[in-house]
Design a protein around this motif. Sequence first.
Motif, short mmCIF file in Angstrom:
data_model
loop_
_atom_site.label_atom_id
_atom_site.label_comp_id
_atom_site.label_asym_id
_atom_site.label_seq_id
_atom_site.Cartn_x
_atom_site.Cartn_y
_atom_site.Cartn_z
N UNK A 175 52.65 28.41 35.77
CA UNK A 175 51.31 27.98 35.34
C UNK A 175 50.55 27.35 36.49
N UNK A 286 57.05 34.72 29.66
CA UNK A 286 56.28 33.79 28.82
C UNK A 286 55.19 33.12 29.63
N UNK A 289 52.58 35.60 30.38
CA UNK A 289 52.16 36.38 29.22
C UNK A 289 52.36 37.87 29.43
N UNK A 291 54.14 41.28 28.46
CA UNK A 291 54.76 41.79 27.23
C UNK A 291 56.00 42.60 27.57
N UNK A 295 59.96 38.55 26.37
CA UNK A 295 59.00 38.03 25.40
C UNK A 295 59.33 38.59 24.01
N UNK C 68 48.12 32.89 21.19
CA UNK C 68 49.40 32.49 21.76
C UNK C 68 50.56 33.16 21.03
N UNK C 250 47.45 47.84 19.55
CA UNK C 250 48.88 47.79 19.83
C UNK C 250 49.45 46.56 19.15
N UNK C 251 50.24 46.81 18.10
CA UNK C 251 50.76 45.70 17.30
C UNK C 251 51.51 44.72 18.19
N UNK C 252 51.23 43.45 18.01
CA UNK C 252 51.88 42.35 18.74
C UNK C 252 51.47 42.25 20.21
N UNK C 253 50.64 43.18 20.69
CA UNK C 253 50.22 43.08 22.08
C UNK C 253 48.73 42.82 22.20
N UNK C 282 47.54 39.35 22.56
CA UNK C 282 48.45 38.48 21.80
C UNK C 282 49.62 38.06 22.64
N UNK C 283 50.36 37.11 22.13
CA UNK C 283 51.54 36.60 22.84
C UNK C 283 51.20 36.11 24.23
N UNK C 284 50.09 35.41 24.34
CA UNK C 284 49.68 34.87 25.63
C UNK C 284 50.16 33.42 25.71
N UNK C 285 50.64 33.05 26.86
CA UNK C 285 51.13 31.68 27.04
C UNK C 285 50.08 30.65 26.64
N UNK C 287 49.59 27.44 27.21
CA UNK C 287 49.01 26.59 28.26
C UNK C 287 48.06 27.40 29.14
N UNK C 288 48.46 28.65 29.37
CA UNK C 288 47.62 29.52 30.19
C UNK C 288 46.30 29.79 29.47
N UNK C 291 44.03 26.88 30.13
CA UNK C 291 43.50 26.91 31.49
C UNK C 291 42.40 27.94 31.64
N UNK C 292 42.62 29.09 31.04
CA UNK C 292 41.63 30.16 31.20
C UNK C 292 40.36 29.86 30.43
#
Lengths: 341, 359, 589
Positions: A175, A286, A289, A291, A295, C68, C250-253, C282-285, C287-288, C291-292
């Motif tokens: 990060x 993670x 991010x 995929x 993950x 997230x 795209x499921x989950x992405x 999806x599934x993005x960190x 904390x990131x 920041x973004x």
Amino acid sequence: MPATVITYIIRRLFAAVVLLFVVSAVTFAIFFLMPKLVGATPETLATRYVGRAATADTVRETAQRLGFYDPIYQQYWEWVKGIFAGADYSYGSGVEHCPAPCLGYSFRNHQPVWPDLLDRLPVTLSLAIGAAILWLLGGVAVGTISALRKGTIFDRAAMGVSLAGVSLPIFFTGLLSLSIFSYNLGWTAVGGSYTPFLDNPGEWAYDLLLPWITLALLFSAQYARLTRAGMLETMNEDFIRTARAKGLRERTVVVRHGLRGALTPILTIFGLDVGLLLGGAILTESAFSLQGLGKYAIDGITNYDLPKVMGVTILAAFFVVIANLVVDLLYAVVDPRVRAK
Amino acid sequence: MSQSSEDNLAAAAANRPAASGAPFLRVRELRVHFPTDDGVVKSVDNLSFSVDRGKTLGIVGESGSGKSVTSLSIMGLHKRGTAKITGEILLDGQDLVDLPPDQVRQLRGKRMAMIFQDPLSAMHPFYTVGNQIVEAYRVHNKVTKAVARKHAIDLLDRVGIPNPKSRVDDYPHQFSGGMRQRAMIAMALSCDPELLIADEPTTALDVTVQAQILDLIRDLQAEFNSAVIIITHDLGVVAELADDIMVMYAGRAVEYSTAADIFNSPQHPYTWGLLGSMPRLDRERTERLQPIKGTPPSLINVPEGCPFNPRCSYAGTNGDLSFTVRPEFRDIGGGHHIACHLPAEERQRIWDTEIRPKL
Amino acid sequence: MNSKRFITAVAAGAAVVMGLSACGGGSSSNGGGSGGSGGTNTPAFNAALNSVFNPSDKKGGTIRVANAGTWDSLDPGETYYGYSWNFIRLYTRSLVMFKPAAGNGSSELVPDLAESLGQPSDGGKTWTYKLRKGIKFEDGSAVTSKDVKYAVLRSTDKVTFPNGPAYFEGYLNLPAGYKGPFKTPDINTDSAIQTPDDQTIVFHLKQAFGGFDYFAQMPQTAPVPQAKDTGAKYKEHVVATGPYKFAKNEIDKGFTLVRNDQWDQSTDPNRKALPDEYDVSMNVNADDIDNRVINGDLDIDVTGTGVQPASLSRVLGDPALKANADNPSAARTWYTSINPTVPPLDNKACREAVEYATDRTAYQTAYGGAFSGGDIGTTLLPPQIPGATNFNLYPAGPDNKGDVDKAKQKLQECGQPNGFETNISYRAERPKEKAAAEALQQALQRAGIKLTLKAFPQGDYFSQFAGNPPYVKANKLGLVLNGWQADWPDGFGFLSQIVDSRVIRETGGSSNTSVRIPEVDKMLDDAIGETDKAKREADWGAIDKRVMEEAVVLPGVHAKALLVRPKKLTNVFVSQAFGQYDYLSLGVA
Ligand SMILES: Nc1ncnc2c1ncn2[C@@H]1O[C@H](COP(=O)(O)OP(=O)(O)O)[C@@H](O)[C@H]1O
Ligand code: SF4
Ligand SMILES: [Mg+2]
């Protein structure tokens, strides 16, 4: 390739298949038996997958649909059968055939696992291989220089940094580096960026640069230390003295004779590390991010999504087994003494 | 040690019958000191000797007496910074001590070569024997790999490896101990060196193989006419090989003469001890002279007087001298040098009555 | 997201209770007064709370969205997250919707597919909607009332669509044995839903329900064309009725929404449809994501639950960042259940001792303080739920750190003058609950009440441990860390699952284990059937008070979240219905 090598490989692959079954059976057992120890019933297991508003009927039907009423060995058998024979899956409005190798369907979002794994594999593969090349080159270079300049400021600084490198958590370094290099300086891609290699190799490398470096830093620290120790040992070997006595240039002595000897044990660790990473670099994926398989595994674990977990476990175990085999074969290529055995 | 003794030695070397012109290798007042945390290790302390082309010098002494350090100094193989080397090492008149490292490197393997004690560990386990010989050849000769490979096969043939054409592609571990040492010799000889140093070349080998290797070295020397230094802790090894023999103790020479002198009329108590340690098949151990008791001294704190005095049976026969005054390394006639306080008659008497009968 | 799993219970008589949950919307600003319209361009803390920030009608651009985690489902029939209900209005239209307006107006319901709000008849047991004309699916076919009926019916198949809310199967007068259109296609469902013509749909309930429009705003009423329904796979290809449709999914992405050219602005008074595209990953960190968003590289953190702890101090500590943040409240209460089934807590005075001894400031700190934790609560109902009143039955002293003397007095009264020992449970995965349990442990210690902490996995927290009455009793879980959020800002949604004794199941699974007051059950039944909005809302407040009198619930905080305002977007405002930015009106500057 001599016949003995082929039989050796076949024997190893056979052992690998057995191992994969053991690993999958254990994963399966842990998933079902652990909750059982604290008193879970098929229904309580099924409550995990029914959403917040389910009736007792729904819970029972879901437990039925997921096969939780069957004995564990039978559930496992169904899963194994899917790998070889495929399976049929009801979507409510119809039935879909999941061709072999069918690793089942997500308990949660009904997606078949195998295509998901194939979809995520390139990400993990790209991450692992890029990082592995970086850390191998970086770690070996630093370790070699450190060994040759043992006790100098370079050596002490490098070893100090590598100690820190090993102990820094990747979600922190990841990060932080994103903050600095992507958001402040704008040099690298933002988190979550990934372009398939075949679409655009340049973009692919640009997107993965920061994850590669971050992951490589973690490993190169360890490789620098290993290389340093290996080089210190090897450079004291008699054959190094012989090489020098021949009048070889020091560079040739170090690279051809020293590194070649020192790198052999590192090869083993490298193979296993890459094998493990191919099963998913959980923390890096993670943090950035990505995929990838890691993950995917984490999603599976946090959501009690057994088929996902099984899928990644099998794939990861497969990679480790293959990496082991490749390392052993490579070892024979690299060290002729092993070949004899 | 006085300046005069050095002159004597130099003169002696020059006067030896075999000498023709300046010797090919001439070492003068060589000192190799290793500064360590515990103190300075004086591994070689004021050593002078010389070898001519076509001649063989045997350097004999117990383990730790500084033989290897001496040979590595000649080859320029001490790690830079760890060893303090002073004196002169003149190879064909060129002083190697002050020569830039890269120039010494270019001499290594080409004009001077070395074979080591343990041929298994001295060869790289991951490269074929042929490969390693080819490498040694090509570093000093601009030839194609194919040419170098043919040369390697020839060499292997020369050192007596059967089937050299196929064995050239074997790895060191596929060779027997004796064959490995032959291969090492082939590697050392690949560039026709004028000086060959063999540091304990047979120590790691079976007794039966030892003789073959020594024969090989002798034959090759005749063939190549090179100067040879054979280093050993076993006088027996050099008995039939060496023209001259230098006996070392605690980093110094204690006796130096022709091989015939050393075996027929050794004058130094340490040499007597070494002779007593030579294995002989024709006598019972009990009636023989006992090998030297005790262990060599620490090279950081060499005993005062004669360094050999703690172990010498005759140390007391010279009053205090053996304990207080370092015996001069001097010519006792005919170029035979020793460093011992024993008066000449006494030495002769002891040799005749106490030592020789028991050998 | 917070997960509360429970199983609906069939109540005596007619009532079926349904699941509500933590993930729905509901929220409010702190102010009263009708919602600020107008707008502002000046960055200030809470600038988008009651008014529109950066008002604009500029079209075009792409809004970048990250999550997230993943959606529970993109299928309108089975999604149950508040943010998803907020977001889904971009691609589907349900009968009724929350008004996309700043301030208090946003918790008002307005018709969407329907021409007007529902028309009750038969004392609130029948509800009729008339559809607007000219509404089409993305493929150009007309939307009819049958598509709405089909959508509602399919959503009742919880084996195929496990995640969605279960209000309809609970309340609609469906024939016995009905299991949805896939498994029971031949059962006639006219007893539950009638479609006399293509524009009219009539819902028949088993029991009067005054707040049916809240049901009608659920995405489950968004039309689904039966021919295109692929069951559990429909979420991969949802057929749009809103201004946007899926270009890639795209499921989950992640997925991309682009303009739906079959959507007609003239049929839709609520949507502005400013941007051309929505890009969602999806599934993005987590904390990131913060920041973004702070940096302007990302527009929307779609879950809208507030920044991560790491960003919280950064945003609050930097005046420039803080001026770009909003602090809305969610209709959520973090509380502790006091179980009267565990002696000596069967004695009301003993329970009151717990109430008095609690250090409310410490409880608030445990949840993250005033900005990310929330306001100290003394009632179960959060203030923005219509009908909520502000009262405090157990004053905790001038500094809100607890009234230990009063607590000791109550202990005396309940025959435990030296205090007593009991256990307190929390979810092992939740550090905030652990901190709260520790705060309670310390506070109650002062009165002599010794608490032992017990952690349980959150996945099985209610089914096996804290929501399992025999377990609670046997293991003396006197106190249970708990929390609740309504599906929409309304007393029914908030209270029915946590104060109705009839939802308690001996086999476990309910959030409610401590509230067992027959009088409250009856008050609930009366309120639910009440079609007069004002009366109904007053009932909710009365129930709250009645529950608090029994001291079976210890309120902790009314939750708030710190949101970072998107840098590059226009028309930014908080929707009180969802407690996060309204996703329907945003545009790209
Ligand atoms: N690099 C070094 N640093 C310190 N001492 C050394 C080093 N190399 C050799 N020595 C010491 O010098 C002495 C002579 O060693 P060496 O020449 O190997 O004896 P040998 O006569 O058995 O060949 C030994 O005591 C050894 O410990
Ligand atoms: S000088 Fe003395 S101690 Fe040294 S060898 Fe001669 S007799 Fe022995
Ligand atoms: Mg030696």
